[in-house]
Design an enzyme around this catalytic site. Structure first.
Site, PDB file in Angstrom:
ATOM      1  N   ALA A   1     -11.292  -3.905   1.616  1.00  0.00           N
ATOM      2  CA  ALA A   1     -12.014  -2.649   1.969  1.00  0.00           C
ATOM      3  C   ALA A   1     -13.770  -2.921   2.367  1.00  0.00           C
ATOM      4  CB  ALA A   1     -12.356  -1.211   2.538  1.00  0.00           C
ATOM      5  N   ALA A   2     -14.301  -3.543   2.391  1.00  0.00           N
ATOM      6  CA  ALA A   2     -16.329  -4.072   2.727  1.00  0.00           C
ATOM      7  C   ALA A   2     -16.502  -4.078   1.528  1.00  0.00           C
ATOM      8  CB  ALA A   2     -16.899  -4.012   3.746  1.00  0.00           C
TER       9      ALA A   2
ATOM     10  N   ARG B   1     -21.740  -9.948  36.594  1.00  0.00           N
ATOM     11  CA  ARG B   1     -22.665  -9.307  36.739  1.00  0.00           C
ATOM     12  C   ARG B   1     -23.840  -9.090  37.734  1.00  0.00           C
ATOM     13  NH1 ARG B   1     -20.710  -3.739  37.552  1.00  0.00           N
ATOM     14  NH2 ARG B   1     -21.952  -2.510  37.211  1.00  0.00           N
TER      15      ARG B   1
ATOM     16  N   THR C   1       0.857  -1.710  -0.154  1.00  0.00           N
ATOM     17  CA  THR C   1       0.249   0.533  -0.030  1.00  0.00           C
ATOM     18  C   THR C   1       1.193   1.090   0.435  1.00  0.00           C
ATOM     19  OG1 THR C   1      -1.710  -0.726   1.132  1.00  0.00           O
ATOM     20  CG2 THR C   1      -1.602   1.286   1.474  1.00  0.00           C
TER      21      THR C   1
ATOM     22  N   GLY D   1     -21.891  -2.466  29.333  1.00  0.00           N
ATOM     23  CA  GLY D   1     -22.396  -0.735  29.375  1.00  0.00           C
ATOM     24  C   GLY D   1     -21.519   0.412  29.752  1.00  0.00           C
TER      25      GLY D   1
ATOM     26  N   GLU E   1      -7.125  -5.977   3.933  1.00  0.00           N
ATOM     27  CA  GLU E   1      -7.220  -6.464   3.592  1.00  0.00           C
ATOM     28  C   GLU E   1      -8.428  -6.648   2.458  1.00  0.00           C
ATOM     29  OE1 GLU E   1      -4.819  -9.017   3.028  1.00  0.00           O
ATOM     30  OE2 GLU E   1      -3.990  -9.247   4.627  1.00  0.00           O
TER      31      GLU E   1
ATOM     32  N   THR F   1       2.632  -2.987   8.399  1.00  0.00           N
ATOM     33  CA  THR F   1       2.186  -3.869   9.364  1.00  0.00           C
ATOM     34  C   THR F   1       3.975  -5.245  10.036  1.00  0.00           C
ATOM     35  OG1 THR F   1       0.037  -4.456   8.797  1.00  0.00           O
ATOM     36  CG2 THR F   1       1.161  -5.584  11.070  1.00  0.00           C
TER      37      THR F   1
END
Length: 546
Positions: free
Chosen positions: A530-531, A433, A280, A504, A528, A313
């Site tokens: 994008a959507a 919790r 990239t 929460g 890898e 990376t």
């Protein structure tokens, strides 16, 4: 039980007919001739991408029906599997008819795609009607949640002793060595410790798919999925360490000269050589045809690199860079690109990048911190003359494309692991919790979340495994790999977000793991491919096969 599996198979078949109608609609819109018109595909992105999501949802239904059939044949289809199918099919069939979410505020509905008649036929199918009426019900979600609270999970056996042993071994390793430390490593923003990397190497993480003749395990992509999934269930960074070696191993194994294979593959498999993928560039992103980093061939046969790369990376600790670069400036686009195998010096105590001609600046990130991201600057960085992959100039883009199937399948597996991490954390918190004198898991809106988290995980998992099986058979599976990543990433993000909601305010606190899982999950929809890129590849690819 048998009747449900028969209904699931019938409903999956009906869904495929609906997807076929969507494909015909898209093909008519973007194929005025016998080929996809790229300009039309871009203009009709919502139509193309909506179809991609419909096709992905349909394939997830089919893969889940096949999982149920295998589980029943092996005597492993019990109540928890029955409920998972009921809920998953009821939800995904409902989405096909009411609207498939492409993102939080982009819902693709049958009407806008001109599919109202096809949707009516789908809704009228007897098997589909059954799931719509009695599948994803409050009673079924409660029943599944109760079994999850009791420690049950849907069947995950692959019917293969070796594969099941791989899952168990890496689950145990992750439980003992990764999960207890991941959050501290994340908060300290440090690399995964060297001793952990060595332990992973000893387990064979870096050579899963490298042939045995080069010191690897010689296993397939399905085994790779299990390793990635289980490591990512502890921390995505542990699961991602193997991705670099997977990409480099496939690049060299599939395209390298005999000498390059012998030189690099054994050390990649052993973990002695840690690689990084250098593709990239700033302002380029997924548009690899516009790569500008230049490699000039010198009189002695060596190469010198000049240019900038970003989002690299694990760059500082890496020993080998697979660099996509332009070796022919006279050839525009993909044709001028080549792949170089560039060795470098691993970071030292004094310098992250000690080699001349190479500098790097760290990119600070929300999550996915265990390997670190960098912008790299090359200024006359020297690469050996035998570093041209396959000794073939101008083939870099084609060589890289062949690795994307495996990389995206592995990314989908990492997403499944992150999704399970989110579920594990949510279930633990919901049962520990207490509010208003009751466990959080006693409240219906919490049990609904837990049940849906698992149902979607199973469907995304089975879609991922299906893509891996295609790859292991030697079949082209770029569409299947894209679908697996598309659905896996959405599921991981949804589960991570639901985990924060169950926590929460504590889910928003850095001290709780939920905050880390959320940040880690978010990257899966981006790297890898994008959507949106995945959806475009899937939609265009399928539309062109009418």
């Amino acid at each position: 039980m048998t009747e449900l599996i028969t209904l699931a198979s019938a409903a999956a078949t009906a869904a495929k007919k609906f997807a076929s109608a969507a494909r015909a609609r898209v093909s008519d819109a973007i194929m005025p001739g016998n080929r996809v018109d790229a300009a039309l595909a871009d203009r009709e992105q919502r139509l193309v991408h909506g179809f991609a999501w419909i096709a992905t949802t349909t394939e997830a239904l089919a893969a889940t029906a096949e999982w149920a059939t295998r589980a029943q044949a092996a005597g492993r289809f019990g109540e928890v599997e029955y409920l998972t199918v009921q809920i998953g099919f009821g939800e995904y069939l409902g989405q096909l008819l009411g609207g498939v979410p492409m993102s939080q505020n982009e819902i693709v509905r049958p009407g806008e795609l001109g599919l109202l008649d096809a949707a009516a036929s789908l809704a009228a199918d007897p098997a589909v009607k059954t799931f719509l009426g009695s599948g994803n019900t409050a009673a079924n979600r409660l029943a599944l949640a109760e079994r999850l609270r009791a420690g049950e999970l849907p069947d995950e056996s692959l019917g293969d002793d070796t594969l099941d042993m791989i899952r168990e071994n890496f689950r145990n390793f992750t439980r003992d060595r990764i999960a207890p430390n991941a959050h501290a490593w994340h908060l300290a923003d440090i690399l995964i410790p060297d001793e952990i990397v060595q332990e992973m190497a000893d387990l064979g993480v870096f050579g899963v798919c490298i042939p045995e003749e080069y010191g690897g395990l010689g296993l397939g992509k399905l085994a790779m999925c299990l390793v990635s999934e289980e490591l990512s269930r502890g921390w995505i960074c542990a699961g991602s360490l193997g991705t670099r070696s997977e990409i480099a191993g496939e690049l060299i194994g599939g395209n390298g000269t005999p000498e390059q294979k012998q030189k690099f593959l054994p050390d990649l498999a052993s973990g002695k050589l840690l690689p990084t993928a250098v593709f990239t560039e700033p302002d380029v992103g997924s548009d690899l045809a516009s790569v500008r980093t230049r490699a000039k061939k010198e009189a002695d046969g060596s190469w010198t690199l000049s240019g900038s790369k970003t989002w690299i990376t694990h760059a500082a600790r890496a020993d080998l860079m697979t660099v996509l670069c332009r070796t022919n400036t006279d050839t525009p686009g993909y044709g001028g690109l080549s792949m170089l195998l560039a060795t470098k010096t691993r970071q030292t105590a004094d310098a992250a990048f000690p080699d001349p001609g190479l500098e790097g600046d760290e990119i600070e990130v929300l999550g996915y911190r265990g390997m670190k991201e960098y912008v790299l600057s090359f200024d006359g960085f020297s690469v050996a003359g035998d570093g041209l992959l396959g000794n073939a100039e101008g083939q870099g883009f084609k060589q890289l494309m062949r690795t994307f199937e495996g990389a995206r399948i592995q990314t989908a597996a990492r997403a499944i692991g992150v999704g399970w991490n989110a579920f594990d954390d949510a279930l633990r918190y919901a049962t520990e919790r207490r509010q208003f004198g009751r466990q959080l898991a006693d409240f219906p809106r919490v049990t609904d979340k837990l049940a849906m988290m698992v149902a979607e995980l199973v469907m995304a998992r089975e879609l991922t495994y299906s893509a891996a099986r295609h790859k292991d058979k030697g079949e082209r599976c770029d569409i299947e790999a894209g679908m697996a990543k598309l659905l896996g990433a959405r599921t991981a993000w949804s589960n991570a977000d639901l985990n924060v909601q169950i926590h929460g305010g504590n889910g928003y606190a850095l001290e709780y793991e939920a905050s880390r899982i959320l940040c880690d999950a978010r990257i899966l929809n981006i790297f890898e491919g994008a959507a949106e890129i995945q959806a475009h590849v899937i939609g265009r690819g399928l539309a062109g096969t009418r």
